[in-house]
Design a protein around this motif. Structure first.
Motif, PDB file in Angstrom:
ATOM      1  N   ILE A  51       0.847  -1.192   0.000  1.00 22.94           N
ATOM      2  CA  ILE A  51       0.000   0.000   0.000  1.00 22.94           C
ATOM      3  C   ILE A  51       0.888   1.250   0.000  1.00 22.94           C
ATOM      4  CG2 ILE A  51      -1.774   1.299   1.253  1.00 22.94           C
ATOM      5  CD1 ILE A  51      -2.601  -1.415   2.537  1.00 22.94           C
ATOM      6  N   TYR A  52       0.537   2.199  -0.867  1.00 26.89           N
ATOM      7  CA  TYR A  52       1.157   3.524  -0.878  1.00 26.89           C
ATOM      8  C   TYR A  52       0.067   4.553  -0.607  1.00 26.89           C
ATOM      9  CZ  TYR A  52       4.852   1.019  -3.371  1.00 26.89           C
ATOM     10  OH  TYR A  52       5.823   0.122  -3.735  1.00 26.89           O
ATOM     11  N   ARG A  53       0.377   5.539   0.232  1.00 23.89           N
ATOM     12  CA  ARG A  53      -0.568   6.602   0.543  1.00 23.89           C
ATOM     13  C   ARG A  53       0.112   7.960   0.373  1.00 23.89           C
ATOM     14  NH1 ARG A  53      -1.988   3.230   5.520  1.00 23.89           N
ATOM     15  NH2 ARG A  53      -3.820   2.019   4.898  1.00 23.89           N
ATOM     16  N   ASN A  54      -0.722   8.980   0.189  1.00 18.99           N
ATOM     17  CA  ASN A  54      -0.237  10.373   0.125  1.00 18.99           C
ATOM     18  C   ASN A  54       0.865  10.543  -0.913  1.00 18.99           C
ATOM     19  OD1 ASN A  54      -1.897  10.926   2.467  1.00 18.99           O
ATOM     20  ND2 ASN A  54      -0.291   9.941   3.689  1.00 18.99           N
ATOM     21  N   VAL A  55       0.666   9.936  -2.076  1.00 19.06           N
ATOM     22  CA  VAL A  55       1.686   9.962  -3.127  1.00 19.06           C
ATOM     23  C   VAL A  55       1.589  11.277  -3.902  1.00 19.06           C
ATOM     24  CG1 VAL A  55       2.464   8.867  -5.265  1.00 19.06           C
ATOM     25  CG2 VAL A  55       1.728   7.454  -3.315  1.00 19.06           C
ATOM     26  N   ASN A  99      -1.565  14.232  -7.275  1.00 18.62           N
ATOM     27  CA  ASN A  99      -1.749  13.795  -5.889  1.00 18.62           C
ATOM     28  C   ASN A  99      -2.601  12.533  -5.890  1.00 18.62           C
ATOM     29  OD1 ASN A  99      -0.618  16.241  -4.340  1.00 18.62           O
ATOM     30  ND2 ASN A  99      -2.079  17.177  -5.756  1.00 18.62           N
ATOM     31  N   ILE A 100      -2.102  11.469  -5.272  1.00 16.31           N
ATOM     32  CA  ILE A 100      -2.778  10.174  -5.280  1.00 16.31           C
ATOM     33  C   ILE A 100      -3.033   9.760  -3.835  1.00 16.31           C
ATOM     34  CG2 ILE A 100      -2.649   7.776  -6.030  1.00 16.31           C
ATOM     35  CD1 ILE A 100      -0.426   8.870  -8.039  1.00 16.31           C
ATOM     36  N   ALA A 101      -4.285   9.564  -3.487  1.00 19.78           N
ATOM     37  CA  ALA A 101      -4.627   9.215  -2.107  1.00 19.78           C
ATOM     38  C   ALA A 101      -4.056   7.855  -1.729  1.00 19.78           C
ATOM     39  CB  ALA A 101      -6.138   9.250  -1.898  1.00 19.78           C
ATOM     40  N   SER A 102      -4.221   6.855  -2.618  1.00 15.98           N
ATOM     41  CA  SER A 102      -3.711   5.520  -2.291  1.00 15.98           C
ATOM     42  C   SER A 102      -3.519   4.684  -3.541  1.00 15.98           C
ATOM     43  CB  SER A 102      -4.620   4.795  -1.304  1.00 15.98           C
ATOM     44  OG  SER A 102      -5.847   4.464  -1.912  1.00 15.98           O
ATOM     45  N   PRO A 127      -4.711  -7.982  -9.033  1.00 11.61           N
ATOM     46  CA  PRO A 127      -5.626  -6.956  -8.539  1.00 11.61           C
ATOM     47  C   PRO A 127      -4.879  -5.751  -7.973  1.00 11.61           C
ATOM     48  CG  PRO A 127      -5.482  -8.741  -6.957  1.00 11.61           C
ATOM     49  CD  PRO A 127      -4.661  -9.159  -8.148  1.00 11.61           C
ATOM     50  N   PHE A 128      -5.297  -4.553  -8.382  1.00 10.62           N
ATOM     51  CA  PHE A 128      -4.754  -3.331  -7.790  1.00 10.62           C
ATOM     52  C   PHE A 128      -5.825  -2.254  -7.844  1.00 10.62           C
ATOM     53  CE2 PHE A 128      -3.872  -2.824 -12.307  1.00 10.62           C
ATOM     54  CZ  PHE A 128      -4.188  -1.490 -12.548  1.00 10.62           C
ATOM     55  N   THR A 129      -5.702  -1.261  -6.985  1.00  6.12           N
ATOM     56  CA  THR A 129      -6.621  -0.127  -6.988  1.00  6.12           C
ATOM     57  C   THR A 129      -5.817   1.162  -6.841  1.00  6.12           C
ATOM     58  OG1 THR A 129      -6.954  -0.264  -4.590  1.00  6.12           O
ATOM     59  CG2 THR A 129      -8.539  -1.424  -5.977  1.00  6.12           C
ATOM     60  N   VAL A 130      -6.294   2.207  -7.507  1.00  4.19           N
ATOM     61  CA  VAL A 130      -5.746   3.555  -7.366  1.00  4.19           C
ATOM     62  C   VAL A 130      -6.915   4.461  -7.034  1.00  4.19           C
ATOM     63  CG1 VAL A 130      -4.589   5.481  -8.522  1.00  4.19           C
ATOM     64  CG2 VAL A 130      -3.904   3.123  -9.026  1.00  4.19           C
ATOM     65  N   THR A 131      -6.816   5.231  -5.944  1.00  4.56           N
ATOM     66  CA  THR A 131      -7.911   6.107  -5.544  1.00  4.56           C
ATOM     67  C   THR A 131      -7.395   7.535  -5.361  1.00  4.56           C
ATOM     68  OG1 THR A 131      -7.602   5.688  -3.166  1.00  4.56           O
ATOM     69  CG2 THR A 131      -9.093   4.224  -4.355  1.00  4.56           C
ATOM     70  N   GLY A 132      -8.273   8.478  -5.674  1.00  4.03           N
ATOM     71  CA  GLY A 132      -8.001   9.880  -5.381  1.00  4.03           C
ATOM     72  C   GLY A 132      -6.873  10.487  -6.167  1.00  4.03           C
ATOM     73  N   ASN A 133      -6.656  10.049  -7.430  1.00  9.09           N
ATOM     74  CA  ASN A 133      -5.603  10.685  -8.225  1.00  9.09           C
ATOM     75  C   ASN A 133      -6.163  11.967  -8.837  1.00  9.09           C
ATOM     76  OD1 ASN A 133      -7.067   8.583  -9.684  1.00  9.09           O
ATOM     77  ND2 ASN A 133      -5.846   9.151 -11.473  1.00  9.09           N
TER      78      ASN A 133
END
Length: 204
Positions: free
Chosen positions: A155-159, A195-198, A181-187
């Motif tokens: 997991i990566y956050r605050n990218v 800015n990428i949330a996670s 499986p992968f997810t990207v949220t808040g880009n």
């Protein structure tokens, strides 16, 4: 401390099969990246055997600047370095445990890059001079040899990924390698920064 990481650009340009690594990535492309930062949550260790590396990085046509989490010894060690041309000594790092959060940064000033890591009171800083290297790909990767991607998640956050061009042109264009499986949220694009949330890899 140097490690023989087989970078994506090596496989793509030279079609090498050394190590027979399997790749699982999430990626962004831009004409030139100037900075990358975020918080990496260290995944569970895989079962013993094989060679597991997980890492965020910036890549050019002649190398990859990485913060590599290396689990070959049965524990995780994370350190910064550049694999490619020129050949540079590996940088500094420290041991981490599953569940730890490591803050990583790559920042540039011309050909000079500063890479930093910090977690639970531990820190490491590495300065690297990488001439003639235009970083045009941001990568979040699991590089696995002799082991399946049946551990994690990573997991990566605050990218934050910063380029010389407006992020609106590339922030929403997510690439990947590997069927997993992968997810990207808040880009969200803001000026030249995405800015990428996670980012969650192996999210099943």
């Amino acid at each position: 401390m140097a490690f023989p990481f087989i970078a994506l650009f090596v496989c793509a340009i030279f079609s090498l099969s050394v190590g027979a690594a399997d790749w699982y990535t999430v990626e962004w492309d831009a004409p030139q990246f100037t900075a990358l930062s975020g918080d990496m949550v260290i995944p569970k260790l895989p079962n013993p055997g094989g060679t597991p590396y997980v890492w965020p990085a910036l890549q050019s046509n002649n190398g990859v600047l990485q913060a590599v989490c290396d689990g070959r010894s049965g524990t995780w060690w994370i350190g910064d370095g550049f694999y490619g041309t020129p050949s540079l000594p590996w940088g500094n790092g420290f041991n981490v445990n599953p569940g730890d959060t490591v803050h990583f940064t790559f920042t540039s000033s011309g050909d000079d890059w500063t890479a930093t890591l910090s977690s639970n009171g531990k820190s490491a800083s590495t300065k690297l001079t990488i001439p003639g290297s235009t970083m045009n790909r941001a990568i979040f990767a699991a590089e696995l040899t002799g082991i399946p991607y049946n551990f994690g998640p990573t997991i990566y956050r605050n990218v934050k990924i910063t380029a010389t061009t407006a992020a609106s042109g590339w922030c929403g264009k997510i690439l990947h390698l590997g069927n997993y499986p992968f997810t990207v949220t808040g880009n969200v694009a803001s000026g030249n920064t995405c800015n990428i949330a996670s980012i969650t890899q192996n999210s099943a």
